[in-house]
Scaffold this active site. Structure first.
Site, short mmCIF file in Angstrom:
data_model
loop_
_atom_site.label_atom_id
_atom_site.label_comp_id
_atom_site.label_asym_id
_atom_site.label_seq_id
_atom_site.Cartn_x
_atom_site.Cartn_y
_atom_site.Cartn_z
N GLU A 1 10.31 -11.18 4.55
CA GLU A 1 11.75 -11.09 4.83
C GLU A 1 12.60 -11.86 3.82
O GLU A 1 13.64 -12.43 4.14
CB GLU A 1 12.05 -11.59 6.25
N LYS B 1 -4.64 -13.54 1.50
CA LYS B 1 -3.34 -13.27 2.11
C LYS B 1 -3.58 -13.01 3.59
O LYS B 1 -4.42 -12.18 3.95
CB LYS B 1 -2.65 -12.08 1.45
N CYS C 1 -3.44 -6.88 6.57
CA CYS C 1 -3.02 -5.49 6.71
C CYS C 1 -2.84 -5.13 8.18
O CYS C 1 -3.76 -5.32 8.99
CB CYS C 1 -4.04 -4.55 6.07
N HIS D 1 2.04 -14.40 5.28
CA HIS D 1 3.13 -13.55 5.73
C HIS D 1 3.54 -14.05 7.11
O HIS D 1 2.73 -14.06 8.04
CB HIS D 1 2.67 -12.10 5.80
N ARG E 1 9.45 -6.13 -0.56
CA ARG E 1 10.55 -5.16 -0.46
C ARG E 1 11.84 -5.68 -1.09
O ARG E 1 12.62 -4.91 -1.64
CB ARG E 1 10.78 -4.80 1.01
N GLU F 1 0.83 -1.20 0.00
CA GLU F 1 0.00 0.00 0.00
C GLU F 1 0.87 1.26 0.00
O GLU F 1 1.80 1.39 0.78
CB GLU F 1 -0.92 -0.01 1.23
#
Length: 323
Positions: free
Chosen positions: A201, A139, A98, A168, A224, A9
């Protein structure tokens, strides 16, 4: 093995999805979440967040994008999921991970992991409404405050009709602080029969291989790490495939620099001028974790507030050697 680009987001919008998928390696994307409250949203809202719906639900590079919905009302989510499917989406994803406080305060995202029965009702309602030919995925995190109900939540989603599940490997309370608890994904996998995809990660090829070993998952979702190293997905694919893998050259800094310029052009149509330089620097911030040239570029443009100045510098900067 499937390598997915994570929803992020405020970061991974359609322009950045375009840039990253042009560089290769990604099999599928999930969009930023679309907040569903108490009404059936008009088509323009979905297209604004996922303009790929106007081109067959794929990025210009041909990579499918699943719109992600976030909400807590089963009936309303089902109605909106059906609308998304009618727009040609290649699938629908539901957000149960989230960690944002404002989202959780309103009973959405990771907060729903305290209510496995509601997870089941949401998934069942959506699955019943969306055509059988359209996959419905989810998710989730390992939990809200702790991971004691992770397996129960995963079962609820699977029994409700989810076609696959991304986990996650942290709770909402753990946020994005390392480490990610990949071995807990293996525990979740043992309780469901649908495909499970590991997330969290994964910054390097070594991380990816260790995540696969500890979670037991073949497929991974990259966030990321892919932003920091746009060649990560290709490198993971080569490492897993070994000698039999098709060798694809990893993107050079010059290719990434051109992608930054392309990204800058794409955000002109939907980001306010005063925010455009910040968006370009945001991606550069991630890239400098991997590339010396990105650090040099970031240092050079850090004080620029006009995106045109950033673009001019990017367009005139020669490729700098690694050292």
């Amino acid at each position: 093995m499937q390598l997915l680009l994570a929803p992020m987001e405020g970061v991974l919008d359609f322009a950045l999805r375009d840039a990253l998928t042009r560089l290769g390696g990604v099999d599928r994307c999930v969009s930023e979440f679309i907040r569903i409250t108490d009404q059936l949203l008009p088509e323009r809202v979905f297209v604004r967040v996922v303009p790929e719906l106007r081109q067959g639900g794929c990025t210009p590079a041909g990579v499918p994008v699943r719109p992600q919905l976030l909400g807590s009302d089963p009936a309303c989510l089902a109605d909106n999921a059906a609308r998304v499917a009618s727009l040609g989406a290649p699938g629908v994803d539901l957000n149960f991970g989230c960690p944002a406080k404002i989202v959780n305060r309103h009973g959405g995202g990771a907060a729903l992991l305290e209510e496995p029965e509601r997870l089941w009702r949401i998934m069942q309602a959506v699955r019943r409404t969306v055509p059988a030919s359209v996959p419905v995925s989810a998710k989730m995190r390992l939990g809200l405050h702790d991971d004691q109900r992770a397996e129960e939540c995963a079962r609820a989603l699977a029994e409700g009709g989810a076609s696959e599940l991304v986990v996650h490997a942290r709770t909402r309370a753990q946020g994005y602080r390392p480490p990610a608890y990949w071995q807990r994904i293996a525990d979740v996998r043992a309780h469901v029969t649908i495909p499970v995809i590991a997330n969290g990660e994964i910054w390097t090829v070594e991380d990816a291989l260790r995540c696969q070993a500890e979670s037991g998952c073949t497929s991974l979702m990259l966030g990321r790490g892919q932003l920091s190293d746009p060649g990560l997905a290709q490198a993971v694919r080569a490492a897993v495939g070994g000698a039999s893998a098709t060798v694809t050259p990893l993107p050079t800094w010059e290719a990434i620099r051109q992608s930054l310029l392309h990204y800058a052009q794409r955000i002109e149509g939907h980001v306010e001028p005063r925010h455009r330089a910040g968006r370009i620097k945001q991606w550069l911030h991630y890239l400098r974790r991997r590339f010396v040239q990105a650090q040099q570029t970031y240092d050079a443009v850090r004080t620029f507030t006009d995106s045109r100045e950033v673009v001019r510098w990017l367009g005139s900067a020669p490729e700098r050697p690694l050292h």
